[in-house]
Every structure is written in structure tokens, then in C-alpha cells.
Design a protein around this motif. Structure first.
Motif, PDB file in Angstrom:
ATOM      1  N   GLN A   3      -4.462   9.318  -2.495  1.00 53.98           N
ATOM      2  CA  GLN A   3      -5.226   8.457  -2.260  1.00 53.98           C
ATOM      3  C   GLN A   3      -4.509   7.462  -2.221  1.00 53.98           C
ATOM      4  N   GLN A   4      -4.691   6.163  -1.422  1.00 54.08           N
ATOM      5  CA  GLN A   4      -3.843   4.990  -0.862  1.00 54.08           C
ATOM      6  C   GLN A   4      -4.316   4.076  -2.452  1.00 54.08           C
ATOM      7  N   ILE A   5      -3.337   2.943  -2.741  1.00 54.37           N
ATOM      8  CA  ILE A   5      -3.735   2.697  -3.533  1.00 54.37           C
ATOM      9  C   ILE A   5      -2.679   1.244  -3.127  1.00 54.37           C
ATOM     10  N   GLU A   6      -3.115   0.191  -3.873  1.00 50.35           N
ATOM     11  CA  GLU A   6      -1.609  -1.143  -3.239  1.00 50.35           C
ATOM     12  C   GLU A   6      -2.109  -1.617  -5.191  1.00 50.35           C
ATOM     13  N   GLU A  36       5.207  -2.962 -18.378  1.00 53.41           N
ATOM     14  CA  GLU A  36       3.945  -1.715 -17.483  1.00 53.41           C
ATOM     15  C   GLU A  36       2.786  -1.928 -18.211  1.00 53.41           C
ATOM     16  N   GLN A  37       2.209  -2.076 -18.820  1.00 50.51           N
ATOM     17  CA  GLN A  37       0.330  -2.302 -19.373  1.00 50.51           C
ATOM     18  C   GLN A  37       0.254  -2.872 -18.449  1.00 50.51           C
ATOM     19  N   GLU A  38       0.387  -4.120 -18.263  1.00 49.71           N
ATOM     20  CA  GLU A  38       0.554  -5.797 -17.702  1.00 49.71           C
ATOM     21  C   GLU A  38       0.314  -5.028 -16.447  1.00 49.71           C
ATOM     22  N   PHE A  39       1.096  -4.506 -15.649  1.00 47.66           N
ATOM     23  CA  PHE A  39       0.918  -3.839 -14.302  1.00 47.66           C
ATOM     24  C   PHE A  39      -0.149  -2.588 -14.507  1.00 47.66           C
ATOM     25  N   VAL A  40      -0.405  -1.213 -14.497  1.00 51.10           N
ATOM     26  CA  VAL A  40      -1.332  -0.801 -14.505  1.00 51.10           C
ATOM     27  C   VAL A  40      -2.626  -1.513 -14.838  1.00 51.10           C
ATOM     28  N   ALA A  41      -2.619  -2.427 -15.443  1.00 46.59           N
ATOM     29  CA  ALA A  41      -3.998  -3.263 -15.713  1.00 46.59           C
ATOM     30  C   ALA A  41      -4.570  -3.976 -13.923  1.00 46.59           C
ATOM     31  N   GLU A  42      -3.099  -4.473 -13.752  1.00 45.91           N
ATOM     32  CA  GLU A  42      -3.410  -5.356 -12.796  1.00 45.91           C
ATOM     33  C   GLU A  42      -3.409  -4.987 -11.100  1.00 45.91           C
ATOM     34  N   VAL A  43      -2.918  -3.735 -11.455  1.00 46.19           N
ATOM     35  CA  VAL A  43      -3.390  -2.368 -10.564  1.00 46.19           C
ATOM     36  C   VAL A  43      -4.389  -1.356 -10.502  1.00 46.19           C
ATOM     37  N   ARG A  44      -4.627  -1.199 -11.910  1.00 43.67           N
ATOM     38  CA  ARG A  44      -6.709  -0.564 -11.808  1.00 43.67           C
ATOM     39  C   ARG A  44      -7.141  -1.958 -11.479  1.00 43.67           C
ATOM     40  N   HIS A  64     -10.052  -1.462  -7.977  1.00 42.11           N
ATOM     41  CA  HIS A  64     -11.223  -0.998  -8.354  1.00 42.11           C
ATOM     42  C   HIS A  64     -11.208   0.050  -8.988  1.00 42.11           C
ATOM     43  N   LEU A  65     -10.332   0.794 -10.058  1.00 40.79           N
ATOM     44  CA  LEU A  65     -10.283   2.091 -11.044  1.00 40.79           C
ATOM     45  C   LEU A  65     -11.180   1.418 -11.974  1.00 40.79           C
ATOM     46  N   PRO A  66     -11.507   2.685 -12.167  1.00 43.72           N
ATOM     47  CA  PRO A  66     -12.318   2.301 -13.488  1.00 43.72           C
ATOM     48  C   PRO A  66     -11.675   3.001 -14.211  1.00 43.72           C
ATOM     49  N   THR A  67     -10.691   3.761 -14.117  1.00 46.81           N
ATOM     50  CA  THR A  67      -9.881   4.431 -15.078  1.00 46.81           C
ATOM     51  C   THR A  67      -8.362   4.326 -14.458  1.00 46.81           C
ATOM     52  N   THR A  80       0.996  -0.460   0.076  1.00 48.94           N
ATOM     53  CA  THR A  80      -0.205  -0.234  -0.277  1.00 48.94           C
ATOM     54  C   THR A  80       1.044   0.668   0.093  1.00 48.94           C
ATOM     55  N   ILE A  81       0.447   1.893  -1.387  1.00 54.06           N
ATOM     56  CA  ILE A  81       1.268   3.693  -0.967  1.00 54.06           C
ATOM     57  C   ILE A  81       0.225   4.496  -1.198  1.00 54.06           C
ATOM     58  N   THR A  82       0.941   5.775  -0.339  1.00 54.62           N
ATOM     59  CA  THR A  82       0.275   6.845  -0.153  1.00 54.62           C
ATOM     60  C   THR A  82       0.395   7.666  -2.069  1.00 54.62           C
ATOM     61  N   VAL A  83      -0.397   8.379  -2.864  1.00 56.89           N
ATOM     62  CA  VAL A  83       0.031   8.631  -3.955  1.00 56.89           C
ATOM     63  C   VAL A  83       0.076  10.225  -3.858  1.00 56.89           C
ATOM     64  N   GLU A  84       0.979  10.548  -4.426  1.00 63.35           N
ATOM     65  CA  GLU A  84       1.632  12.075  -4.559  1.00 63.35           C
ATOM     66  C   GLU A  84       1.585  12.387  -5.337  1.00 63.35           C
ATOM     67  N   ALA A  85       1.394  13.882  -5.538  1.00 70.00           N
ATOM     68  CA  ALA A  85       1.093  15.056  -6.811  1.00 70.00           C
ATOM     69  C   ALA A  85       2.252  14.812  -7.964  1.00 70.00           C
ATOM     70  N   GLY A  86       1.495  14.882  -8.618  1.00 71.84           N
ATOM     71  CA  GLY A  86       1.847  14.763 -10.076  1.00 71.84           C
ATOM     72  C   GLY A  86       2.401  12.892  -9.860  1.00 71.84           C
TER      73      GLY A  86
END
Length: 125
Positions: free
Chosen positions: A113-116, A91-99, A103-106, A68-74
Motif C-alpha cells: 500500500q502506498q501512503i503519504e 506519535e499519536q498526533e502523527f498517526v492521526a495526521e497520517v490517517r 483517508h484511512l478508517p483504521t 509518499t512511501i510504500t508499506v513493507e511487510a511488518g
């Protein structure tokens, strides 16, 4: 004084009559048997849960736990993919896995924001 023994044919008839006796449990007996069966089931379930490490079995391996990380500006998901994606993953697979994981729609994330992120074993490329 000596008591006379009953004749053998009377003993056989009495034994045969007892052989046909059927035991029928009372309501209290049925409740007791049901309670004992329930407790036995709980003990078996507890023993299984204590011997099997369920979260590790569901996760697969220890190295695949999310971070879990906290998103910083930029920050962007593509930047995280460049920094955290394993060598074997695009990288595209990684972004899809993170989404999917978050449960990110975009692919947009906002500061604070905290994301895993899926853990790749090593923290950077």
C-alpha cells in the motif's frame, strides 16, 4: 465664389439637437464588448495565476509537503511515527495526521500500500 455661413442661431440649434443623440449598440456591438470584457478578465486571471504560486500558498511552507512511501511487510503507522514524526509532535498526533491525510478508517496498513506521510523537514528522529 464665397459661400455664406449659416447664422449662429442655426448652429446652436443643430449642436443642441446632436447633444440629445443617444448611442445604442447593435447586437454585434454588444457581442464585441462582451467578448472584449471576457478577454480582459482572462488576461487578468492569467496574470494573477502566473505571479502567485498557488500550491505553495495553499501548502503553507515547502517543508510540509507529504512524502509518499510504500508499506513493507511488518510496517505499522506507529513504527512510521517513531521514525518520521518531528520532535515537537506526539506519535499519536502523527498517526492521526497520517490517517487523515490518507483517508484511512483504521490504523492498519497492508504491504504494498502506498501512503503519504507528512514531511517534518528532517526524515528521521
Amino acid at each position: 465664389m464665397v459661400l455664406p455661413l449659416p447664422p449662429q442661431h442655426e448652429q446652436r440649434a443643430e449642436g443642441a439637437a446632436r447633444a440629445r443623440v443617444r448611442l445604442v449598440p447593435t447586437r454585434r456591438g454588444r457581442v464585441l464588448l462582451t467578448g472584449l470584457a471576457f478577454l480582459l478578465g482572462l488576461l487578468v486571471a492569467a496574470a494573477v495565476l502566473l505571479t502567485v504560486d498557488l500550491p505553495a500558498a495553499l501548502a503553507g511552507t515547502e517543508s510540509q509537503r507529504p512524502v509518499t512511501i510504500t508499506v513493507e511487510a511488518g510496517d505499522t503507522l506507529w513504527g512510521y511515527a517513531d521514525e518520521f514524526a518531528p520532535e515537537s509532535m506526539d506519535e499519536q498526533e502523527f498517526v492521526a495526521e497520517v490517517r487523515t491525510l490518507n483517508h484511512l478508517p483504521t490504523g492498519r496498513v497492508t504491504a504494498g500500500q502506498q501512503i503519504e506521510l507528512p514531511d517534518s523537514g528532517d526524515t528521521s528522529r
